[in-house]
Design a protein around this motif. Structure first.
Motif, PDB file in Angstrom:
ATOM      1  N   GLU A  75      11.272 -16.408   2.866  1.00 31.55           N
ATOM      2  CA  GLU A  75      12.300 -16.548   1.910  1.00 31.55           C
ATOM      3  C   GLU A  75      12.131 -15.726   0.693  1.00 31.55           C
ATOM      4  OE1 GLU A  75      13.628 -20.286   0.978  1.00 31.55           O
ATOM      5  OE2 GLU A  75      14.514 -20.870   2.890  1.00 31.55           O
ATOM      6  N   LEU A  76      10.766 -16.201   0.187  1.00 33.34           N
ATOM      7  CA  LEU A  76      10.069 -15.553  -1.216  1.00 33.34           C
ATOM      8  C   LEU A  76       9.760 -13.969  -0.913  1.00 33.34           C
ATOM      9  CD1 LEU A  76       8.165 -18.374  -2.484  1.00 33.34           C
ATOM     10  CD2 LEU A  76      10.253 -17.808  -3.235  1.00 33.34           C
ATOM     11  N   GLY A  77       9.124 -13.773   0.212  1.00 33.75           N
ATOM     12  CA  GLY A  77       8.924 -12.303   0.621  1.00 33.75           C
ATOM     13  C   GLY A  77       9.857 -11.358   0.396  1.00 33.75           C
ATOM     14  N   GLN A  78      11.260 -11.885   0.948  1.00 35.81           N
ATOM     15  CA  GLN A  78      12.674 -10.931   0.903  1.00 35.81           C
ATOM     16  C   GLN A  78      12.827 -11.050  -0.550  1.00 35.81           C
ATOM     17  OE1 GLN A  78      16.062 -12.552   2.678  1.00 35.81           O
ATOM     18  NE2 GLN A  78      16.628 -10.336   3.690  1.00 35.81           N
ATOM     19  N   VAL A  79      12.942 -11.970  -1.237  1.00 34.93           N
ATOM     20  CA  VAL A  79      13.355 -12.062  -2.814  1.00 34.93           C
ATOM     21  C   VAL A  79      12.508 -10.978  -3.492  1.00 34.93           C
ATOM     22  CG1 VAL A  79      13.287 -13.039  -4.889  1.00 34.93           C
ATOM     23  CG2 VAL A  79      14.214 -14.011  -2.846  1.00 34.93           C
ATOM     24  N   VAL A  96       5.984  -5.644  -0.389  1.00 34.31           N
ATOM     25  CA  VAL A  96       5.674  -6.965   0.338  1.00 34.31           C
ATOM     26  C   VAL A  96       5.138  -6.649   1.817  1.00 34.31           C
ATOM     27  CG1 VAL A  96       6.518  -9.244   1.006  1.00 34.31           C
ATOM     28  CG2 VAL A  96       7.311  -8.179  -1.135  1.00 34.31           C
ATOM     29  N   SER A  97       3.864  -7.277   1.983  1.00 29.97           N
ATOM     30  CA  SER A  97       3.419  -7.463   3.374  1.00 29.97           C
ATOM     31  C   SER A  97       3.301  -8.867   3.554  1.00 29.97           C
ATOM     32  CB  SER A  97       1.848  -7.030   3.374  1.00 29.97           C
ATOM     33  OG  SER A  97       1.621  -5.572   2.805  1.00 29.97           O
ATOM     34  N   ILE A  98       3.813  -9.291   4.749  1.00 28.16           N
ATOM     35  CA  ILE A  98       3.799 -10.782   5.269  1.00 28.16           C
ATOM     36  C   ILE A  98       2.551 -10.756   6.665  1.00 28.16           C
ATOM     37  CG2 ILE A  98       4.808 -12.841   6.299  1.00 28.16           C
ATOM     38  CD1 ILE A  98       7.557 -11.793   5.052  1.00 28.16           C
ATOM     39  N   VAL A  99       1.684 -11.510   6.442  1.00 29.40           N
ATOM     40  CA  VAL A  99       0.706 -11.685   7.439  1.00 29.40           C
ATOM     41  C   VAL A  99       0.880 -13.209   8.059  1.00 29.40           C
ATOM     42  CG1 VAL A  99      -1.902 -11.767   7.847  1.00 29.40           C
ATOM     43  CG2 VAL A  99      -0.899 -10.096   6.064  1.00 29.40           C
ATOM     44  N   GLU A 147      14.139  -3.434   5.473  1.00 31.13           N
ATOM     45  CA  GLU A 147      14.189  -3.433   3.973  1.00 31.13           C
ATOM     46  C   GLU A 147      12.930  -3.111   3.444  1.00 31.13           C
ATOM     47  OE1 GLU A 147      15.841  -7.227   2.618  1.00 31.13           O
ATOM     48  OE2 GLU A 147      17.546  -7.077   3.677  1.00 31.13           O
ATOM     49  N   GLY A 148      12.048  -2.579   4.419  1.00 31.03           N
ATOM     50  CA  GLY A 148      10.802  -2.274   3.889  1.00 31.03           C
ATOM     51  C   GLY A 148       9.364  -3.019   3.999  1.00 31.03           C
ATOM     52  N   LEU A 149       9.708  -4.340   4.296  1.00 31.21           N
ATOM     53  CA  LEU A 149       8.393  -5.073   4.306  1.00 31.21           C
ATOM     54  C   LEU A 149       7.662  -4.659   5.566  1.00 31.21           C
ATOM     55  CD1 LEU A 149      10.952  -7.000   3.174  1.00 31.21           C
ATOM     56  CD2 LEU A 149       9.283  -8.921   3.169  1.00 31.21           C
ATOM     57  N   ASP A 150       6.241  -5.107   5.187  1.00 30.82           N
ATOM     58  CA  ASP A 150       5.017  -4.774   6.155  1.00 30.82           C
ATOM     59  C   ASP A 150       5.021  -5.918   6.805  1.00 30.82           C
ATOM     60  OD1 ASP A 150       2.923  -3.518   7.274  1.00 30.82           O
ATOM     61  OD2 ASP A 150       1.776  -4.026   5.749  1.00 30.82           O
ATOM     62  N   ILE A 151       5.047  -6.234   8.205  1.00 35.28           N
ATOM     63  CA  ILE A 151       4.986  -7.499   8.803  1.00 35.28           C
ATOM     64  C   ILE A 151       3.756  -7.514   9.764  1.00 35.28           C
ATOM     65  CG2 ILE A 151       6.006  -9.337  10.251  1.00 35.28           C
ATOM     66  CD1 ILE A 151       7.718  -8.589   7.837  1.00 35.28           C
ATOM     67  N   HIS A 152       2.828  -8.341   9.763  1.00 34.37           N
ATOM     68  CA  HIS A 152       1.914  -8.488  10.533  1.00 34.37           C
ATOM     69  C   HIS A 152       1.847  -9.883  11.215  1.00 34.37           C
ATOM     70  CE1 HIS A 152      -0.605  -5.152   8.840  1.00 34.37           C
ATOM     71  NE2 HIS A 152       0.297  -5.340   7.564  1.00 34.37           N
ATOM     72  N   THR A 153       2.000  -9.795  12.597  1.00 36.14           N
ATOM     73  CA  THR A 153       1.944 -11.134  13.398  1.00 36.14           C
ATOM     74  C   THR A 153       0.750 -11.251  14.220  1.00 36.14           C
ATOM     75  OG1 THR A 153       3.562 -10.103  14.974  1.00 36.14           O
ATOM     76  CG2 THR A 153       4.357 -11.635  13.421  1.00 36.14           C
ATOM     77  N   SER A 154       0.559 -12.120  14.939  1.00 29.22           N
ATOM     78  CA  SER A 154      -0.870 -12.417  15.587  1.00 29.22           C
ATOM     79  C   SER A 154      -1.783 -11.955  14.922  1.00 29.22           C
ATOM     80  CB  SER A 154      -0.557 -11.609  16.881  1.00 29.22           C
ATOM     81  OG  SER A 154       0.408 -12.078  17.774  1.00 29.22           O
ATOM     82  N   ALA A 155      -1.830 -12.149  13.573  1.00 27.53           N
ATOM     83  CA  ALA A 155      -3.187 -11.642  12.626  1.00 27.53           C
ATOM     84  C   ALA A 155      -4.246 -12.544  12.638  1.00 27.53           C
ATOM     85  CB  ALA A 155      -2.524 -11.481  11.356  1.00 27.53           C
ATOM     86  N   ARG A 156      -5.571 -12.100  13.001  1.00 25.02           N
ATOM     87  CA  ARG A 156      -6.607 -12.832  12.869  1.00 25.02           C
ATOM     88  C   ARG A 156      -7.306 -12.608  11.559  1.00 25.02           C
ATOM     89  NH1 ARG A 156      -6.415 -11.285  18.050  1.00 25.02           N
ATOM     90  NH2 ARG A 156      -7.895  -9.836  17.833  1.00 25.02           N
ATOM     91  N   ILE A 157      -7.051 -13.284  10.702  1.00 25.04           N
ATOM     92  CA  ILE A 157      -7.424 -13.056   9.129  1.00 25.04           C
ATOM     93  C   ILE A 157      -9.288 -13.440   9.149  1.00 25.04           C
ATOM     94  CG2 ILE A 157      -7.381 -13.258   6.927  1.00 25.04           C
ATOM     95  CD1 ILE A 157      -4.450 -14.366   7.720  1.00 25.04           C
ATOM     96  N   THR A 158     -10.119 -12.683   9.102  1.00 24.02           N
ATOM     97  CA  THR A 158     -11.422 -12.942   9.061  1.00 24.02           C
ATOM     98  C   THR A 158     -11.962 -13.425   7.499  1.00 24.02           C
ATOM     99  OG1 THR A 158     -11.884 -10.597   8.729  1.00 24.02           O
ATOM    100  CG2 THR A 158     -11.892 -11.608  11.169  1.00 24.02           C
ATOM    101  N   ALA A 159     -11.330 -12.819   6.506  1.00 22.03           N
ATOM    102  CA  ALA A 159     -11.809 -13.082   5.184  1.00 22.03           C
ATOM    103  C   ALA A 159     -10.717 -12.884   4.197  1.00 22.03           C
ATOM    104  CB  ALA A 159     -13.108 -12.202   4.844  1.00 22.03           C
ATOM    105  N   ALA A 160     -10.749 -13.414   2.942  1.00 21.00           N
ATOM    106  CA  ALA A 160      -9.891 -13.109   1.861  1.00 21.00           C
ATOM    107  C   ALA A 160     -10.839 -12.892   0.811  1.00 21.00           C
ATOM    108  CB  ALA A 160      -9.038 -14.612   1.495  1.00 21.00           C
TER     109      ALA A 160
END
Ligand SMILES: Cc1cc2nc3c(=O)[nH]c(=O)nc-3n(C[C@H](O)[C@H](O)[C@H](O)COP(=O)(O)OP(=O)(O)OC[C@H]3O[C@@H](n4cnc5c(N)ncnc54)[C@H](O)[C@@H]3O)c2cc1C
Length: 455
Positions: free
Chosen positions: A186-190, A198-201, A226-239
């Motif tokens: 919701e917030l990503g689309q807004v 916007v990227s969604i991970v 709408e141009g959002l960059d979507i990453h699914t099955s993402a394995r996040i190793t660090a922030a």
């Protein structure tokens, strides 16, 4: 000092406010304790302001659809007036002082402070102890929860949760949303509709992982369009944050960076802070367990997000109603959740109720599924731009009733109401097929999905 009263309500969000106000009106001596703002997450940082932002984003998107429909138009989005309007309206109509006055007007006693349980019928706030003759009601909600990603805890306070995103006065150029559940999408689309990149991970295989796979596909396609960059099955190793930008390192993929990071990975109650161990509840659990009358233990009830059921305002108020009835000794009908509706307010909206097809099959039900695309329904065809959506029905053929349904599309959350009723009241599918569906409405696609079900 110990103060003995009839009822103590700990936390005054939608659930607690309802319980405290109703019991005060019924003549009980009620103390309502709130550490922050009376009204809770929903009116200040949740449902209401997010839906005001969504309404503004949807207006922009709708205006941008005009060229294909009725001529040309250009829109210059400006975030600041929207953010200001949300604050102004909250201050004028819906603020903490108004809520406190309303509660006191019902006869309640308001205490500002953070409370801790101290055994079944006692709550401590600072130097004060409140002892309840009749009931303590725990309605302390939940807080944004962040997963144990290396480096993320060190960034707490720097990244946004829903509160930071809703309080933002300026638009970031870019935003990384960690979490592709309802709040994240919701917030990503807004933000994207106002011009943020916007990227969604998302760690799960798909966005809206708790919904039907068709809903995930739909929302992913729309957001990508709408141009959002979507990453699914993402394995996040660090922030990390380098002083200017946030970066999420992904295993096997290029890192994702942005000026802001929104962590939208779920919400959990702070059970240790509530000292739930003093009422025999495991503080390492994810919720305060309740029975179907919202009872925790003798003299203690809990309602809302703290119970781990649903995490919706309508659930907190539904539960509040049952808890109030129980405390008043009215023998209310027990809580039942088989027709629990939920709506993700993306555009298109994704409304769903009851079981998904997979959940129904996992329960061993004999399942039949009906499906109908909104663009093929007359109203969807008329609507044209922005008509993405579908109706999906899940029937338990053993009983001949619907046990789950999704209505995704324009006004998908509104179309949901008849499906919620059908499941709640266990209306036979044969009766639903005999109903008259107004032409040309979005809900008429339900009739077509019912036909698909039986063909
Ligand atoms: C961005 C966002 C969008 C949402 N959109 C929707 C939506 O569209 N529809 C929907 O149904 N739901 C939505 N929700 C969920 C909804 O906000 C919650 O389900 C709802 O607020 C839960 O109500 P509650 O009374 O259980 O708890 P809360 O609203 O969390 O209120 C709990 C209150 O208890 C107080 N408190 C906590 N601990 C203590 C303590 N120890 N002492 C004193 N006070 C304490 C808190 O300060 C808070 O005010 C959304 C949530 C978010 C974050």
């Amino acid at each position: 000092m110990t103060d003995v009263v009839d009822v103590v309500v700990l936390g005054l969000g939608p659930g607690g406010e309802e319980v405290a106000g109703r019991l005060a009106q019924a003549g009980f001596e009620v103390v309502g304790i709130e550490g922050k703002l009376l009204g809770g997450e929903c009116p200040y940082w949740g449902c209401v302001p997010s839906k005001m932002m969504i309404r503004a984003g949807n207006l922009l998107a709708e205006t941008r659809r005009v060229p294909g429909m009725a001529g040309a138009s250009s829109v210059t989005p400006d975030w600041a007036p929207v953010a200001r309007r949300i604050r102004d309206e909250a201050t004028d109509d819906w603020n903490d002082q108004v809520a406190v006055d309303r509660f006191v007007g019902k006869g309640g006693r308001f205490v500002r402070g953070w409370g801790r349980l101290d055994g079944p019928r006692r709550v401590v706030v600072g130097d004060e102890t409140y002892e309840a003759r009749r009931a303590v009601v725990v309605a302390a909600g939940a807080k944004a929860w962040a997963p144990p990603i290396p480096g993320l805890a060190e960034l707490a306070g720097r990244y946004w949760t829903n509160r930071g995103a809703i309080e933002a006065d300026t638009l970031p150029e870019s935003l990384v949303v960690l979490g592709g559940g309802a709040i994240g999408v919701e917030l990503g689309q807004v933000f994207a509709r106002f011009g943020t990149e916007v990227s969604i991970v998302e760690g799960a295989e798909r966005l809206l992982a708790l919904e039907e796979p068709e809903s995930s596909t739909l929302v992913t396609e729309v957001l990508r369009r709408e141009g959002l960059d979507i990453h699914t099955s993402a394995r996040i190793t660090a922030a990390r944050h380098d002083g200017a930008r946030f970066t999420l390192e992904l295993d096997g993929e290029a890192p994702v960076s942005g000026d802001r990071l929104l962590v939208a990975t779920g919400r959990r109650p702070d059970l240790a802070a509530l000292n739930v161990a003093s009422i025999g509840v495991d503080e390492h659990g994810h919720a305060v367990p309740v029975d179907d009358h919202l009872r925790v233990t003798e003299g203690v009830w809990a309602v809302g997000d703290v119970t781990g059921v649903g995490a919706f305002t309508h659930v907190s108020m539904y539960q509040a109603n049952i808890a109030v009835g129980d405390i008043l000794g009215e023998d209310p009908a027990p809580a039942e959740y088989q027709a629990l509706p939920r709506v993700t307010f993306t555009d298109p909206e994704v409304g769903s109720v009851g079981l998904s097809e997979a959940a129904a099959r996992a329960q061993g039900l004999a399942v039949r599924v009906g499906h109908y695309p909104v663009p093929q329904a007359t109203r969807g065809w008329i609507h044209k731009a922005g008509n993405d959506g579908f109706i999906k029905l899940v029937e338990d053929t053993g009983r001949g009733v619907l046990v789950g349904a999704t209505s995704a599309g324009p006004s998908g959350g509104e179309v949901l109401s008849m499906l919620t009723l059908a499941i709640h009241a266990e209306v036979p599918v044969t009766r639903l097929r005999q109903m008259i569906y107004a032409y040309p409405t979005f809900h008429r696609a339900v009739e077509a999905a019912l036909t698909d079900l039986v063909s």
